[in-house]
Design an enzyme around this catalytic site. Structure first.
Site, PDB file in Angstrom:
ATOM      1  N   ARG A  73       0.806  -1.275   0.725  1.00 18.68           N
ATOM      2  CA  ARG A  73      -0.379   0.027  -0.286  1.00 18.68           C
ATOM      3  C   ARG A  73       0.535   1.660  -0.410  1.00 18.68           C
ATOM      4  O   ARG A  73       1.903   0.980   0.846  1.00 18.68           O
ATOM      5  CB  ARG A  73      -0.843   0.075   1.078  1.00 18.68           C
ATOM      6  CG  ARG A  73      -1.786   1.442   1.148  1.00 18.68           C
ATOM      7  CD  ARG A  73      -3.088   0.727   2.025  1.00 18.68           C
ATOM      8  NE  ARG A  73      -2.655   1.690   4.093  1.00 18.68           N
ATOM      9  CZ  ARG A  73      -3.644   1.544   4.417  1.00 18.68           C
ATOM     10  NH1 ARG A  73      -4.406   1.379   4.427  1.00 18.68           N
ATOM     11  NH2 ARG A  73      -2.959   1.233   6.192  1.00 18.68           N
ATOM     12  N   GLU A 136     -12.404   5.399   0.708  1.00 13.66           N
ATOM     13  CA  GLU A 136     -13.161   5.887   2.287  1.00 13.66           C
ATOM     14  C   GLU A 136     -13.205   7.509   2.600  1.00 13.66           C
ATOM     15  O   GLU A 136     -12.959   7.860   3.386  1.00 13.66           O
ATOM     16  CB  GLU A 136     -11.559   4.759   3.300  1.00 13.66           C
ATOM     17  CG  GLU A 136     -10.514   5.579   2.012  1.00 13.66           C
ATOM     18  CD  GLU A 136      -9.060   4.511   2.858  1.00 13.66           C
ATOM     19  OE1 GLU A 136      -8.973   4.833   4.339  1.00 13.66           O
ATOM     20  OE2 GLU A 136      -7.836   5.138   2.130  1.00 13.66           O
ATOM     21  N   ASP A 163     -11.881   5.881   7.773  1.00 15.14           N
ATOM     22  CA  ASP A 163     -11.759   7.393   7.394  1.00 15.14           C
ATOM     23  C   ASP A 163     -12.917   7.831   6.516  1.00 15.14           C
ATOM     24  O   ASP A 163     -12.690   9.050   7.018  1.00 15.14           O
ATOM     25  CB  ASP A 163     -10.592   6.788   6.162  1.00 15.14           C
ATOM     26  CG  ASP A 163      -9.321   7.017   6.237  1.00 15.14           C
ATOM     27  OD1 ASP A 163      -8.447   7.864   7.051  1.00 15.14           O
ATOM     28  OD2 ASP A 163      -8.432   5.467   6.598  1.00 15.14           O
ATOM     29  N   ILE A 229      -5.709  -7.477  11.050  1.00 18.60           N
ATOM     30  CA  ILE A 229      -4.503  -6.494  10.821  1.00 18.60           C
ATOM     31  C   ILE A 229      -3.639  -6.657  12.044  1.00 18.60           C
ATOM     32  O   ILE A 229      -2.346  -6.823  12.303  1.00 18.60           O
ATOM     33  CB  ILE A 229      -4.798  -4.963  12.081  1.00 18.60           C
ATOM     34  CG1 ILE A 229      -6.338  -5.536  13.131  1.00 18.60           C
ATOM     35  CG2 ILE A 229      -5.200  -3.608  11.280  1.00 18.60           C
ATOM     36  CD1 ILE A 229      -5.829  -4.208  14.254  1.00 18.60           C
ATOM     37  N   HIS A 230      -4.064  -8.393  12.341  1.00 17.72           N
ATOM     38  CA  HIS A 230      -3.624  -9.113  12.896  1.00 17.72           C
ATOM     39  C   HIS A 230      -3.962 -10.356  13.167  1.00 17.72           C
ATOM     40  O   HIS A 230      -4.518 -10.950  12.440  1.00 17.72           O
ATOM     41  CB  HIS A 230      -4.010  -8.737  14.582  1.00 17.72           C
ATOM     42  CG  HIS A 230      -3.630  -9.219  15.621  1.00 17.72           C
ATOM     43  ND1 HIS A 230      -3.625 -10.598  16.590  1.00 17.72           N
ATOM     44  CD2 HIS A 230      -2.480  -9.023  16.921  1.00 17.72           C
ATOM     45  CE1 HIS A 230      -2.384 -10.992  17.049  1.00 17.72           C
ATOM     46  NE2 HIS A 230      -1.866 -10.179  17.894  1.00 17.72           N
ATOM     47  N   ASP A 277     -35.078 -20.493  -9.311  1.00 20.64           N
ATOM     48  CA  ASP A 277     -35.246 -20.418 -10.207  1.00 20.64           C
ATOM     49  C   ASP A 277     -33.855 -19.514 -10.520  1.00 20.64           C
ATOM     50  O   ASP A 277     -32.866 -19.435  -9.660  1.00 20.64           O
ATOM     51  CB  ASP A 277     -36.424 -18.891 -10.095  1.00 20.64           C
ATOM     52  CG  ASP A 277     -36.089 -17.545  -9.520  1.00 20.64           C
ATOM     53  OD1 ASP A 277     -35.791 -17.401  -8.403  1.00 20.64           O
ATOM     54  OD2 ASP A 277     -37.577 -16.699 -10.136  1.00 20.64           O
TER      55      ASP A 277
HETATM   56  N1  COA Z   1       1.201  -8.777  10.882  1.00 19.38           N
HETATM   57  C1  COA Z   1       1.828 -10.243  11.421  1.00 19.38           C
HETATM   58  N2  COA Z   1       2.418 -10.014  12.457  1.00 19.38           N
HETATM   59  C2  COA Z   1       1.968  -9.498  13.279  1.00 19.38           C
HETATM   60  C3  COA Z   1       0.964  -8.328  13.263  1.00 19.38           C
HETATM   61  C4  COA Z   1       1.130  -9.094  11.666  1.00 19.38           C
HETATM   62  N3  COA Z   1       0.003  -7.144  11.505  1.00 19.38           N
HETATM   63  N4  COA Z   1       0.322  -8.159  14.441  1.00 19.38           N
HETATM   64  C5  COA Z   1       1.076  -8.778  15.023  1.00 19.38           C
HETATM   65  N5  COA Z   1       1.704  -9.570  14.681  1.00 19.38           N
HETATM   66  C6  COA Z   1       2.884 -10.502  15.476  1.00 19.38           C
HETATM   67  C7  COA Z   1       3.843  -9.733  16.358  1.00 19.38           C
HETATM   68  O1  COA Z   1       4.590  -9.340  16.141  1.00 19.38           O
HETATM   69  C8  COA Z   1       3.493 -10.717  17.532  1.00 19.38           C
HETATM   70  O2  COA Z   1       5.024 -11.746  16.607  1.00 19.38           O
HETATM   71  P1  COA Z   1       5.919 -12.200  18.372  1.00 19.38           P
HETATM   72  O3  COA Z   1       5.561 -12.147  19.450  1.00 19.38           O
HETATM   73  O4  COA Z   1       6.491 -13.171  17.445  1.00 19.38           O
HETATM   74  O5  COA Z   1       6.686 -11.024  17.857  1.00 19.38           O
HETATM   75  C9  COA Z   1       2.634 -11.605  17.548  1.00 19.38           C
HETATM   76  O6  COA Z   1       2.041 -11.427  16.302  1.00 19.38           O
HETATM   77  C10 COA Z   1       1.130 -11.461  18.333  1.00 19.38           C
HETATM   78  O7  COA Z   1       1.768 -10.063  18.679  1.00 19.38           O
HETATM   79  P2  COA Z   1       0.872  -9.272  20.055  1.00 19.38           P
HETATM   80  O8  COA Z   1       1.404  -9.162  20.781  1.00 19.38           O
HETATM   81  O9  COA Z   1      -0.489  -9.405  20.188  1.00 19.38           O
HETATM   82  O10 COA Z   1       0.317  -7.352  18.824  1.00 19.38           O
HETATM   83  P3  COA Z   1       0.963  -6.358  19.079  1.00 19.38           P
HETATM   84  O11 COA Z   1       0.925  -5.698  19.872  1.00 19.38           O
HETATM   85  O12 COA Z   1       2.278  -7.059  18.949  1.00 19.38           O
HETATM   86  O13 COA Z   1       0.740  -5.576  17.751  1.00 19.38           O
HETATM   87  C11 COA Z   1      -0.858  -4.036  16.813  1.00 19.38           C
HETATM   88  C12 COA Z   1      -0.699  -4.887  17.810  1.00 19.38           C
HETATM   89  C13 COA Z   1      -1.978  -3.793  16.383  1.00 19.38           C
HETATM   90  C14 COA Z   1       0.205  -3.153  17.013  1.00 19.38           C
HETATM   91  C15 COA Z   1      -0.501  -4.630  14.745  1.00 19.38           C
HETATM   92  O14 COA Z   1      -1.486  -6.066  14.865  1.00 19.38           O
HETATM   93  C16 COA Z   1      -0.736  -4.018  14.040  1.00 19.38           C
HETATM   94  O15 COA Z   1       1.070  -3.600  13.568  1.00 19.38           O
HETATM   95  N6  COA Z   1      -1.089  -4.935  12.947  1.00 19.38           N
HETATM   96  C17 COA Z   1      -1.200  -3.571  11.442  1.00 19.38           C
HETATM   97  C18 COA Z   1      -0.886  -2.423  12.192  1.00 19.38           C
HETATM   98  C19 COA Z   1      -1.570  -1.897  10.353  1.00 19.38           C
HETATM   99  O16 COA Z   1      -0.673  -1.969   9.152  1.00 19.38           O
HETATM  100  N7  COA Z   1      -2.311  -1.150  10.101  1.00 19.38           N
HETATM  101  C20 COA Z   1      -1.940   0.203   8.675  1.00 19.38           C
HETATM  102  C21 COA Z   1      -3.106  -0.631   8.001  1.00 19.38           C
HETATM  103  S1  COA Z   1      -5.041  -1.026   9.076  1.00 19.38           S
HETATM  104 MG    MG Z   2      -7.721   4.462   5.465  1.00 22.20          MG
END
Ligand code: COA
Ligand code: MG
Length: 296
Positions: A73, A136, A163, A229-230, A277
Site C-alpha cells: 500500500r 474511504e 476514514d 490487522i492481526h 429460479d
Molecule cells: N502482521 C504480522 N505479524 C503481526 C501482526 C501483523 N499485522 N500483528 C502482530 N503480529 C505479530 C507480533 O509481532 C507478535 O509476534 P512475535 O511475538 O513473534 O513478535 C504476534 O503477532 C502477537 O502480536 P501481539 O503482541 O498480539 O500484537 P502487537 O501488540 O505486537 O501488535 C498491532 C498489535 C495492532 C500494533 C499489530 O497487530 C499491527 O501492527 N497491525 C497492523 C497495523 C497496520 O498495518 N495498520 C495499518 C493498516 S489499517
Molecule cells: Mg484508511
C-alpha cells in the site's frame, strides 16, 4: 473491459503489516493469509516513511510468500509521497498495489500510468502489476461509477470504514448503521463492473466473536473478503468467507436439480418446499465457484 470475479484469486483476507516492521513482515508471510499487504501509509509513522520504502521493497523481493498474494500500500495521491513509494515498490514486482483514499478515477489512472512507465523502464511485462483501490471518503463514494471502470489494472475495491466515517462526520458504532450505505454501495459498484469487494476492518483484535459477527455481515452483504490487522484474525475471517460444507452441499443440490428441470423446460421449480429460479441458481453457482468447484 470487465473482469470475471469468479476467475479471480481468493481474497478472503488482506493482512496489513507496517512496512517499517521487518519482524512482522517476516511473520506475516507464514500465516496462510490469502493476501499480505506491506503498508507504507497509515501504519507507518511520518518519521519512518523513508526507512520503510527499502524495507518493503526488500521484503517483497526476498520473503517466501507461499500462496499469499504480495501487496503493497502506497501513500495517498497528493500526499507528496506516492511517486517515490512507486519508485521503490514497482521494481520489487508486487502482485498488486493498493491505493488508499481514492477520490476519483484520474487518481487510479495516474497510478496506472506511473506503474506502466516503471514497468517499461525495468523490462517488466506491461500490465503485470494489478491495482486495488480504497474507497474511504464521501468523494470516493460519489465517484464510484467512474472509479470502477477507471483502468484495466483495477481488480478490487476496499472499503475503508474508519476514514470514511471520519470524512462524513459519523460516529462509529458496533451496529455500523452509519457506514451501511457506503458499505452496500461499494459492493454494488464492484458487482456492476466485475471487481472484488473487500470489506472494512475490525479493530478489536482480541474479540474473536465480534470479528466473526462483523465478517459474517460483510459476507452476507456480498463482500469477497475483509481487511485484517492481526495474525489471530486471519483464520477466523478466512473461515467466514469460505462456503461451509452445508452451503456447498446445498448449492450442489440446487445446481444438479436445476440442470434436470431446465432440460424439462422449467425455469422455476420447488426444492424442499422452496422456489428455485434463476437468481437462486446463480447464487448456488457462485457458492460452488468460491469453493473452487468447477462446473462441467
Ligand atoms: N502482521 C504480522 N505479524 C503481526 C501482526 C501483523 N499485522 N500483528 C502482530 N503480529 C505479530 C507480533 O509481532 C507478535 O509476534 P512475535 O511475538 O513473534 O513478535 C504476534 O503477532 C502477537 O502480536 P501481539 O503482541 O498480539 O500484537 P502487537 O501488540 O505486537 O501488535 C498491532 C498489535 C495492532 C500494533 C499489530 O497487530 C499491527 O501492527 N497491525 C497492523 C497495523 C497496520 O498495518 N495498520 C495499518 C493498516 S489499517
Ligand atoms: Mg484508511
Amino acid at each position: 473491459m470487465t473482469n470475471d470475479r469468479q476467475q479471480m484469486r481468493a481474497r478472503r483476507c488482506v493482512l496489513y503489516v507496517p512496512g517499517s516492521d521487518t519482524r512482522k513482515m517476516e511473520k506475516a508471510v507464514t500465516l496462510g493469509a490469502d493476501c499480505v499487504c506491506f503498508d507504507l501509509e497509515d501504519g507507518v509513522a511520518s518519521s519512518q516513511k523513508e526507512n520503510a520504502r527499502p524495507l518493503v521493497a526488500n521484503a517483497l523481493r526476498d520473503l517466501n510468500f507461499g500462496a499469499s498474494e504480495r501487496l503493497a500500500r502506497i501513500n495517498a495521491i497528493g500526499s507528496g509521497m506516492a511517486e517515490e513509494d512507486l519508485e521503490f515498490v514497482v521494481p520489487a514486482r508486487p502482485d498488486a498495489i493498493v491505493i488508499p483514499k481514492v477520490g476519483d478515477a484520474e487518481q487510479v489512472k495516474w497510478v496506472s500510468d506511473k506503474i506502466g512507465e516503471l514497468e517499461t523502464r525495468d523490462s517488466i511485462e506491461l500490465g503485470t502489476i494489478g491495482l486495488i483501490g480504497m474507497i474511504e471518503s464521501a468523494r470516493g463514494l460519489l465517484n464510484l461509477r467512474d472509479i470502477v471502470s477507471a483502468d484495466a489494472r483495477l481488480q478490487a475495491l476496499i472499503f475503508g470504514a474508519e476514514d470514511y466515517a471520519a470524512d462524513v462526520g459519523a460516529t462509529r458504532t458496533r451496529e455500523g448503521m452509519e457506514v451501511l450505505y457506503a458499505r452496500s454501495a461499494i459492493v454494488a459498484a464492484c458487482a456492476a463492473f466485475g471487481l472484488q469487494a473487500i470489506d472494512l476492518l475490525y479493530l478489536d483484535f482480541r474479540d474473536a466473536e465480534g470479528l466473526r459477527a462483523e465478517a459474517t455481515r460483510g459476507a452476507q452483504l456480498g463482500y469477497a473478503g475483509m481487511q485484517v490487522i492481526h495474525p489471530n484474525q486471519v483464520p477466523i475471517v478466512q473461515a467466514v468467507f469460505s462456503p461451509s460444507a452445508d452451503a456447498i452441499a446445498n448449492a450442489q443440490r440446487i445446481v444438479d436439480a436445476a440442470r434436470e428441470k431446465l432440460r424439462e423446460g422449467r425455469g422455476a421449480f420447488a426444492l424442499d418446499n422452496k422456489m428455485v429460479d434463476m437468481p437462486v441458481i446463480k447464487a448456488a453457482e457462485r457458492v460452488l465457484a468460491r469453493a473452487g468447484i468447477k462446473r462441467d
